[in-house]
Design a protein around this motif. Structure first.
Motif, short mmCIF file in Angstrom:
data_model
loop_
_atom_site.label_atom_id
_atom_site.label_comp_id
_atom_site.label_asym_id
_atom_site.label_seq_id
_atom_site.Cartn_x
_atom_site.Cartn_y
_atom_site.Cartn_z
N PRO A 29 -37.75 -99.43 -0.01
CA PRO A 29 -37.11 -100.42 0.87
C PRO A 29 -36.50 -99.77 2.10
O PRO A 29 -36.07 -98.61 2.07
CB PRO A 29 -36.03 -101.03 -0.04
N GLU A 30 -36.45 -100.53 3.18
CA GLU A 30 -35.82 -100.06 4.41
C GLU A 30 -34.47 -100.76 4.58
O GLU A 30 -34.38 -101.98 4.41
CB GLU A 30 -36.71 -100.36 5.62
N PRO A 31 -33.42 -100.02 4.91
CA PRO A 31 -32.10 -100.66 5.07
C PRO A 31 -32.06 -101.57 6.29
O PRO A 31 -32.50 -101.20 7.37
CB PRO A 31 -31.16 -99.47 5.23
N ASP A 32 -31.53 -102.75 6.08
CA ASP A 32 -31.35 -103.72 7.17
C ASP A 32 -30.04 -103.40 7.90
O ASP A 32 -29.33 -102.46 7.56
CB ASP A 32 -31.32 -105.13 6.60
N VAL A 33 -29.71 -104.20 8.88
CA VAL A 33 -28.45 -104.03 9.61
C VAL A 33 -27.29 -104.12 8.62
O VAL A 33 -27.22 -105.06 7.81
CB VAL A 33 -28.30 -105.11 10.70
N GLU A 35 -26.73 -102.19 6.10
CA GLU A 35 -27.10 -101.73 4.76
C GLU A 35 -27.26 -100.21 4.72
O GLU A 35 -27.43 -99.55 5.75
CB GLU A 35 -28.40 -102.37 4.30
N ARG A 37 -29.44 -97.16 2.27
CA ARG A 37 -30.42 -96.91 1.21
C ARG A 37 -29.95 -95.73 0.39
O ARG A 37 -29.55 -94.69 0.93
CB ARG A 37 -31.80 -96.62 1.80
N GLY A 86 -28.49 -98.25 7.89
CA GLY A 86 -28.95 -99.21 8.87
C GLY A 86 -28.01 -99.26 10.07
O GLY A 86 -26.93 -98.65 10.08
N ARG A 87 -28.40 -100.00 11.09
CA ARG A 87 -27.58 -100.13 12.29
C ARG A 87 -26.23 -100.76 11.95
O ARG A 87 -26.14 -101.67 11.15
CB ARG A 87 -28.31 -100.98 13.33
N CYS A 114 -31.54 -100.51 -1.76
CA CYS A 114 -30.75 -100.83 -0.57
C CYS A 114 -29.67 -101.84 -0.94
O CYS A 114 -29.91 -102.75 -1.75
CB CYS A 114 -31.63 -101.41 0.53
N SER A 116 -25.62 -103.54 0.75
CA SER A 116 -24.68 -103.58 1.87
C SER A 116 -23.76 -102.37 1.83
O SER A 116 -23.32 -101.93 0.75
CB SER A 116 -23.85 -104.85 1.80
#
Length: 328
Positions: A29-33, A35, A37, A86-87, A114, A116
């Motif tokens: 998985p890729e971390p979102d804003v 988040e 990993r 993430g950003r 991933c 929050s």
């Protein structure tokens, strides 16, 4: 180092026995804003995992999925290192050693996960390895009732040898409570070592006939009832159980008492996982809490881990080693 594109994860797509679980390859998985990993090094198999796999109790499927599970990978407890951010994430950095709890999305039975950056995550206390830090699930459930009491009050913990019971003894002592622990013969020494003020062996004595009353009776293993423990309760004493009880009696009694304005019968429904993990980390740093581990399995042995937990005989925590680190 570049992360791989796929990872090993334990997945399931239908409710049922441990054999429903399969070790498979899934995309990393890729971390979102907002988040992070995690590279997972250790996790656990606990009663929450086994119940969720079985879809038990049935009404819980309103959250997890009525006919098929919404989630694909179980695992509430985790310990590992931050692998990517993430950003917008400023409170965690790549390389941080962390542990915590994922009660809503699970996902720790995998090499990466991933979540929050504001989730229930805390730094691993100095000197602890990853396999020693997956301690949250049982303690979280225990805390929701132990925290109802104040210093100087007294509690009886029935089943003080499982993950919830062991945690309850330590959390109660950290709050200045007087603790009576009820265990079987092989766990008497453990209960004494945990700091219980009194230890009763249910195999040799009737713990309900000791002539004492308590502010809280916690059934940490779901093997007794309010009816049996009623003589142990003070006038305003609380009976809390980690199971629905015979014929769902704990749910029914909880509702009946609630209608009269009382909360004398409860099933732990803990909240504020984020605050709990921060508080637990402090207790661990201060030497007031430690995990007691029964055994450890490798990720590819997780079906055996589920089978063992379902036997209901474990002492403390069953860990699963996902990744090994020379410094962990």
């Amino acid at each position: 180092m570049t992360s791989p594109k796929t990872m090993k994860a334990v997945a399931f797509d239908r409710y049922g026995p441990p054999e429903r679980l399969a070790l498979t390859n899934l995309p990393v998985p890729e971390p979102d804003v907002g988040e992070v990993r995690l590279l997972v090094h250790a996790t656990t198999v606990n009663r929450t995992d086994t119940a969720t796999l079985r879809g038990h109790p049935f009404f819980a499927r309103l959250i997890t999925g009525v006919f098929r599970p919404k989630m694909k990978t179980l695992g509430m407890d985790f310990a590992g290192t931050v692998d990517a951010v993430g950003r917008g994430v400023t409170n965690l950095q790549v390389g941080d050693r962390v542990f915590g709890l994922s009660p809503d999305q699970f996902g720790a039975h995998a090499e990466f996960m991933c979540l929050s950056a504001d989730a229930a995550i805390a730094p691993i206390p100095q000197g602890l390895g990853f396999d020693e830090s997956v301690v949250c699930e049982g303690a979280w459930y225990a805390s929701s009732t132990i925290n109802l009491l104040q210093a100087g009050q007294c509690c009886l913990i029935f089943g003080a040898s499982g993950a919830i019971g062991i945690a309850a003894v330590q959390l109660a002592k950290s709050r200045g409570l007087h603790v009576t622990a009820v265990v079987g013969s092989r766990h008497v020494e453990l209960a004494n070592r945990l700091g219980a003020d009194r230890v009763l062996n249910f195999e040799t004595e009737d713990f309900t006939a000791i002539g004492e009353t308590f502010d809280l009776v916690l059934d940490a293993v779901g093997k007794t009832s309010w009816f049996r423990c009623r003589p142990l309760l003070k006038k305003a004493g609380i009976f809390a159980a980690t199971d629905l009880g015979p014929f769902w009696s704990n749910i029914i009694l909880g509702a009946v008492f609630a209608m009269t304005g009382s909360r004398r019968v409860r099933i732990p429904f803990p909240v504020d996982a984020e605050g709990f993990v921060r508080d637990l980390a402090k207790l661990m740093e201060d030497g007031q809490f430690q995990g007691i581990f029964d055994r450890s399995y490798a990720l590819d042995e997780i079906v055996d881990a589920f089978r063992y937990v379902e036997q209901g005989q474990k002492t403390g925590i069953v860990a699963v080693s996902v990744r090994h680190d020379p410094e962990g």
